[in-house]
Design an enzyme around this catalytic site. Structure first.
Site, short mmCIF file in Angstrom:
data_model
loop_
_atom_site.label_atom_id
_atom_site.label_comp_id
_atom_site.label_asym_id
_atom_site.label_seq_id
_atom_site.Cartn_x
_atom_site.Cartn_y
_atom_site.Cartn_z
N ASN A 120 47.17 33.93 29.08
CA ASN A 120 47.18 35.29 28.57
C ASN A 120 47.31 36.25 29.73
O ASN A 120 46.83 35.99 30.84
CB ASN A 120 45.92 35.60 27.75
N ALA A 121 48.00 37.34 29.47
CA ALA A 121 48.09 38.43 30.44
C ALA A 121 47.98 39.72 29.64
O ALA A 121 48.92 40.51 29.57
CB ALA A 121 49.40 38.35 31.22
N ILE A 122 46.82 39.87 29.00
CA ILE A 122 46.59 41.07 28.21
C ILE A 122 46.52 42.27 29.16
O ILE A 122 47.06 43.33 28.85
CB ILE A 122 45.26 40.95 27.42
N ASN A 169 31.24 43.42 29.11
CA ASN A 169 32.11 43.01 30.21
C ASN A 169 32.69 44.27 30.86
O ASN A 169 33.26 45.11 30.17
CB ASN A 169 33.20 42.10 29.65
N ASN A 216 33.03 41.77 35.59
CA ASN A 216 34.27 40.99 35.66
C ASN A 216 34.98 41.24 36.99
O ASN A 216 35.73 42.20 37.12
CB ASN A 216 35.14 41.39 34.47
N CYS A 270 39.37 38.98 36.93
CA CYS A 270 40.51 39.02 36.02
C CYS A 270 41.80 38.83 36.81
O CYS A 270 42.09 39.60 37.72
CB CYS A 270 40.58 40.35 35.27
N LYS A 327 30.72 37.59 36.71
CA LYS A 327 31.70 36.60 36.24
C LYS A 327 32.63 36.23 37.37
O LYS A 327 33.43 37.04 37.83
CB LYS A 327 32.49 37.18 35.07
N GLY A 361 35.84 31.07 24.07
CA GLY A 361 36.98 31.97 24.09
C GLY A 361 38.12 31.51 23.21
O GLY A 361 38.14 31.72 22.00
C1 LIG Z 1 43.22 36.50 25.29
C2 LIG Z 1 42.14 36.48 26.31
C3 LIG Z 1 41.60 37.68 26.79
C4 LIG Z 1 40.60 37.68 27.74
N1 LIG Z 1 40.08 38.87 28.17
C5 LIG Z 1 39.03 38.87 29.05
C6 LIG Z 1 38.41 40.07 29.45
O1 LIG Z 1 38.75 41.17 28.98
N2 LIG Z 1 37.40 40.02 30.35
C7 LIG Z 1 36.97 38.82 30.87
O2 LIG Z 1 36.06 38.80 31.70
N3 LIG Z 1 37.53 37.66 30.49
C8 LIG Z 1 38.55 37.66 29.60
N4 LIG Z 1 39.09 36.46 29.21
C9 LIG Z 1 38.55 35.20 29.75
C10 LIG Z 1 37.54 34.58 28.79
O3 LIG Z 1 36.46 35.42 28.58
C11 LIG Z 1 37.05 33.23 29.32
O4 LIG Z 1 36.41 33.42 30.57
C12 LIG Z 1 38.16 32.22 29.52
O5 LIG Z 1 39.14 32.38 28.51
C13 LIG Z 1 37.67 30.77 29.53
O6 LIG Z 1 37.08 30.41 28.30
P1 LIG Z 1 37.89 29.64 27.12
O7 LIG Z 1 38.55 28.47 27.73
O8 LIG Z 1 36.83 29.29 26.12
O9 LIG Z 1 38.89 30.62 26.58
C14 LIG Z 1 40.11 36.45 28.25
C15 LIG Z 1 40.65 35.26 27.78
C16 LIG Z 1 41.64 35.25 26.82
C17 LIG Z 1 42.19 33.93 26.34
#
Ligand SMILES: Cc1cc2nc3c(=O)[nH]c(=O)nc-3n(C[C@H](O)[C@H](O)[C@H](O)COP(=O)(O)O)c2cc1C
Ligand SMILES: Cc1cc2nc3c(=O)[nH]c(=O)nc-3n(C[C@H](O)[C@H](O)[C@H](O)COP(=O)(O)OP(=O)(O)OC[C@H]3O[C@@H](n4cnc5c(N)ncnc54)[C@H](O)[C@@H]3O)c2cc1C
Ligand SMILES: Cc1cc2nc3c(=O)[nH]c(=O)nc-3n(C[C@H](O)[C@H](O)[C@H](O)COP(=O)(O)OP(=O)(O)OC[C@H]3O[C@@H](n4cnc5c(N)ncnc54)[C@H](O)[C@@H]3O)c2cc1C
Ligand SMILES: Cc1cc2nc3c(=O)[nH]c(=O)nc-3n(C[C@H](O)[C@H](O)[C@H](O)COP(=O)(O)O)c2cc1C
Ligand code: FES
Ligand code: FES
Lengths: 307, 263, 307, 263
Positions: free
Chosen positions: C70-72, C102, C130, C133, C168, C268
């Protein structure tokens, strides 16, 4: 229209870009029972160290989603046995198969000694300098995580090697670019990317790591996006050839990694799922290229012209 | 080139004891010469499981072109396998294992003791069958957790007398196989012309100790594997006489002589 | 025997250890249509920044084997809208649901401003800082890859925050331990591990990256072994509580990460495969514990006693 | 709480044109009120594919408790889906999309122009069905690569006149849908009371331009999605009047008014 799968890298004129990755194909004797290794573009042999190594305790492998962990620990019979038995065995049966020798060690002197010796073997066409093994106490990552240490080691190895030296970099670093640049400046002929990520599995019953070594190297499909990213990143700062690897299991995977900047492709873990992975990929490449109206690799990897 | 990979079809699959499945696979692997103790490496039909699963060959039926595997569901791979329906095609490597149980040295009417525990028992069925076919007299000694988990009792009793030990005493001798051997087969080392074993580590160590000097005693090892053919060095074990020499269980085994390797 | 799923961390008395991970559950409004969020142990909201952010261009997601990229780019309505709308919406409907905020930013001043403000919201029980990122040009990784920068930022944020600050950390570093140590010394209440790995996919047709941002964060099952390794590694040098995450999709995965040293678990990517992933895991935990003759988490995570 | 996840059973699946599959799924999702243009998010039965696949709802048949999807095999997910056999159970989220095609504003005998291209056409079938059920007169204008790839021709012609454009001219008008609209539907903006479109970006831009001032013109967008419910911000698009405002295609769409979003 017939396809031309040839690729040309320093030291390596390959009839196709596909080669088994180091450590996943031994010294060829095992898979050689089941198919003709002359089908391969090249073959990267198991790591060679100065002394024979026993490696780590077992269990040495564990499974992960779309991947696996290994902590073999560079078990190998040592440079002398490799020179006396393994390489001649390959030379006799597959005189035209280019061998890439993966070299590891504890100290710079070890690396240098092995490079000097192994690069004299007539069928060794290139060295893959392994400064990225996560499964050994010394050597491996120490040299691979600092640009200075990597450069010093590369320079010393290049100086004594009779063949081009490709440096195998670790994905377990904050920024691979300064390391790649340092290694290039030190005389590397190219890069090999990527070695395994560091991972762990725990047995929920014992609450202890499954691997005797606790951590292991993560390989297989799961790491393909990391490999693509690092190949792309190194390609963006260097024109040196790259042997790309990490999760390649199909001709499509191989092309994706070549589109990212790799000039040739090594296949590791996929051999375990499918022992005929390499010949299958080689066979499928022409049709895969044809999907995109291509019949060779000329337009891949920006630096292909240079070679 | 040696043959290696086969597309075998699930002929049928039955749960023969709680969590124990009998899987009959049809295809030309059944025409290969199989030494008992050799194994197959099965690609589980799941995209996320990259490693194959090794299973001993419990039966080869060349006439019907089938082989039989017996396995326990212990994790994700065996769970998925147990849910595969008839007709499913599986990619199977085999026969693997450079060294199965040697039987050529035995002559008709000689006596063999076959010792097994739990899911170590499957390859012993093919072994026993081959021995009986040669005219060798077999005695089985098997350990299980409890009566419920016993499988292939009729099949083994057809081949020769079978003694059971269960941990909870719900069937046969109460206790582990080592104690049963001590109590009821104390002279085994001299009575039997060959000893064969497969099972959990404890059982193998018991057999390895008791029959370390027997000229014809064999144990079969298990280890986590990746390639299954000797190329990856995942499954090594050390030689007892010289622990700097390592053998690969998948290729130099899985059967070794007693007193040969470090357990 | 009934199970006791409670876990206790600084600022967080949780009825169970399962919470949606930041960015994968928005601000709760969407999944809140489909199930009662009161089932959750806690909930980590989407990153909050000082100013509203639009994030990156689309495509923002791509698929990988057992994972996704993802690259939101931290799209969020900004701290003011979050304080005015998002947090009150949650407080009104789920007054007992502990929220972890967060926080992200470009500069230390940004982070400090957001921490100060958001930690005053009555339902925010903790902050997840965070500094990891991978999808933004500034902030994110810059603070997360240097022990000094991470410590300075942590100290400044802890100073102004009314609630405990969990930092984080990024998996994209050569050695996480000095960073964890520095952050601990700077006053962090705990760690949150792991953020995404950096990866890339390429469309073989266009030979361009699939993501508009080129690279993206790799998450999902594929990274579970890396998460386990890093949680284990940080646990080996610190007794601070760890919110573990990375590829958790089942109760078994959650226990494995807790066995590695995590005190609570964020989920996540699994929400996307299975929108009821969190309640399903919570429901399955008692049976999963019972497999090992356990009925609570007391014997997990070495530091549980300390809390 | 709203319902979201359903276990639907594959009733049948047919390749109705090369690489185009008609998939009929049975289960209670068919009893939900579905607005045309809404979609479902299908869990592909593969352990390694974590993301669901979105597909428009091509037909709802409450009486038979089925819904129909029409899809093209483009990658791994649709390939695996196309190999699923009858009886396979699929986890399906839906109906998703906060905004489908609005039809309540139309009265019997009013006229609607339905414009579609390739795999954008499936949801237009349910739309056309619902419009015809209301007594609205529909005209379809569809673009395809060539004659061979046309699907659901009879189904649409049953509902109303259907004009075709093919890239290679092998059927109907030669050229893309935009040109066909210019040549044969030049007065569409005034002739039709509503305009609906779904298809590739080029087609949507053509429709968006031509009918930007039409008070009742709608386009449906596609984007790579993760959550499908509005929680992850993967699928955003920007408002034309204020590009700092972003909408989520999965939740605020997938249908938008013409001139509403930046294409
Ligand atoms: C679509 C998406 C958006 C994310 N946005 C954030 C975010 O805004 N802030 C953050 O600290 N981590 C963000 N993450 C990271 C997740 O919180 C998590 O650390 C990471 O996805 C690993 O967990 P998972 O394998 O269960 O997804 C995002 C992950 C995904 C997939
Ligand atoms: C030569 C050999 C013969 C075998 N024969 C039989 C047999 O006939 N019947 C039977 O029930 N079992 C047999 N086993 C054990 C069997 O391979 C494992 O039970 C099986 O691989 C477990 O897979 P899983 O996915 O269910 O378990 P998981 O624990 O989910 O598997 C994870 C990984 O660990 C490996 N693994 C787990 N347990 C073992 C084990 N005991 N030995 C080796 N690898 C393991 C798996 O292969 C896989 O790679 C044999 C093992 C070997 C090495
Ligand atoms: C709201 C909506 C409705 C749709 N309706 C239909 C339909 O009725 N019929 C039909 O044939 N197709 C439809 N699509 C496109 C369909 O979702 C993709 O063709 C499909 O996801 C491709 O999956 P794959 O695994 O075969 O391809 P891969 O390329 O292997 O997929 C990889 C990833 O990219 C995503 N992806 C690839 N192409 C698209 C795309 N065009 N749109 C969104 N995500 C994509 C996949 O979902 C997956 O996450 C729709 C898409 C959306 C967003
Ligand atoms: C069992 C095993 C052993 C390996 N041994 C070596 C080795 O000796 N030297 C080395 O440089 N890399 C070694 N590797 C790493 C591979 O060469 C390769 O870089 C990595 O596995 C990624 O490729 P893959 O995903 O195709 O397996 C080993 C990998 C595996 C799985
Ligand atoms: S499993 Fe690879 S050497 Fe035995
Ligand atoms: S797909 Fe998650 S917000 Fe649209």
């Amino acid at each position: 229209m017939t396809s031309d799968l040839r690729v040309s890298l320093p030291g390596l004129e390959l009839k196709n870009p596909i080669m088994p990755a180091s450590g996943c194909f031994g010294f060829g004797q095992e898979y050689g029972r089941y198919y003709d290794l002359n089908l391969l573009g090249a073959f990267i042999i198991k790591a060679a160290t100065k002394e024979p190594r026993l490696g780590n305790a077992t269990p040495r492998v564990a499974e992960t989603p779309s991947g696996m962990l290994n902590a073999i620990g560079l078990q190998n019979p040592g440079i002398e046995a490799i020179m006396a038995e393994k390489l001649p065995w390959l030379a006799e049966r597959y005189p035209d198969l280019p061998i890439i020798a993966n070299v590891a060690g504890n100290t710079e002197a070890d690396y240098v000694a092995v490079c000097e010796r192994i690069s004299q073997a007539p069928n060794v066409h290139a060295i893959e300098l392994n400064i990225s093994c996560p499964n050994v106490a010394h050597g491996g990552l120490e040299f691979g995580t600092s640009p200075e240490a990597a450069a010093t080691l590369t320079k010393a190895c290049v100086a004594v090697s009779q063949v081009p030296v490709y440096v195998k970099l670790s994905p377990n670093v904050t920024d691979i670019r300064p390391i790649a640049k340092a290694v290039e400046a030190a005389g590397a002929a190219g890069f090999s990317l990527i070695n395994t990520l560091v991972g762990m599995r725990i047995d929920p019953k014992t609450r202890q790591p499954i691997l005797a070594n606790q951590t292991g190297g993560l390989s297989g499909l799961a790491i393909k996006p990391v490999a693509i990213r690092l190949v792309h990143q190194v390609r963006s700062i260097s024109n040196l050839p790259i042997i790309g690897m990490g999760g390649v299991a199909t001709a499509g995977d191989a092309l994706e990694l070549m589109a990212a900047g790799a000039n040739a492709i090594a296949v590791g873990t996929a051999n375990f799922s499918e022992p005929f992975a390499c010949p299958n990929i080689i066979k499928a490449l022409p049709d895969e290229l044809a999907k995109y109206d291509l019949h060779d690799f000329k337009t891949f990897a920006v630096n292909q012209e240079v070679l | 080139m040696l043959p290696l990979e086969w597309l075998l079809t699930i002929q049928d699959q039955t749960e023969i004891a709680p969590g124990i499945f009998e899987l009959r696979l049809s295809g030309d692997l059944a025409q290969e010469k199989v030494q008992s103790g050799q194994f197959v490496d099965v690609k589980i039909p799941s995209d996320a499981l990259l490693l194959r699963r090794p299973f001993g060959i419990a039966n080869v039926d060349a006439a019907h072109n089938t082989i039989t595997l017996l396995y326990r569901t212990v994790g994700e791979g065996t769970q998925i396998l147990s849910e595969c329906s008839q007709g499913t095609e599986l990619s199977v490597l085999g026969p693997l294992g450079g060294h199965g149980y040697p039987i050529d040295q035995l002559k008709p009417h000689q006596k063999a003791l076959i010792i097994g525990g739990g899911t170590g028992i499957p390859p012993l069925h093919e072994l026993s069958r081959q021995l009986v076919a040669k005219g060798v007299q077999v005695q089985h000694v098997f350990g299980f957790a409890n009566q419920e988990s016993i499988f292939y009792q009729a099949e083994f009793e057809k081949l020769g007398p079978t003694a059971y030990a269960t941990n909870d005493g719900s069937y046969g001798y109460k206790g582990h196989v080592g104690l049963l051997l001590d109590e009821q087969f104390a002279d085994a080392a001299t009575t039997y012309d060959a000893i064969y074993a497969c099972g959990p580590k404890g059982l193998l160590m018991a057999v390895d100790n008791r029959f370390s000097a027997h000229p014809n005693a064999y144990i079969s090892l298990e280890e986590r594997m990746a390639c299954g053919v000797g190329a990856c060095y995942a499954c090594v074990t050390k030689l007892k006489v010289d622990p700097t020499i390592q053998l690969k269980i998948c290729d130099d085994g899985p059967v070794f002589k007693t007193n040969e390797v470090l357990l």
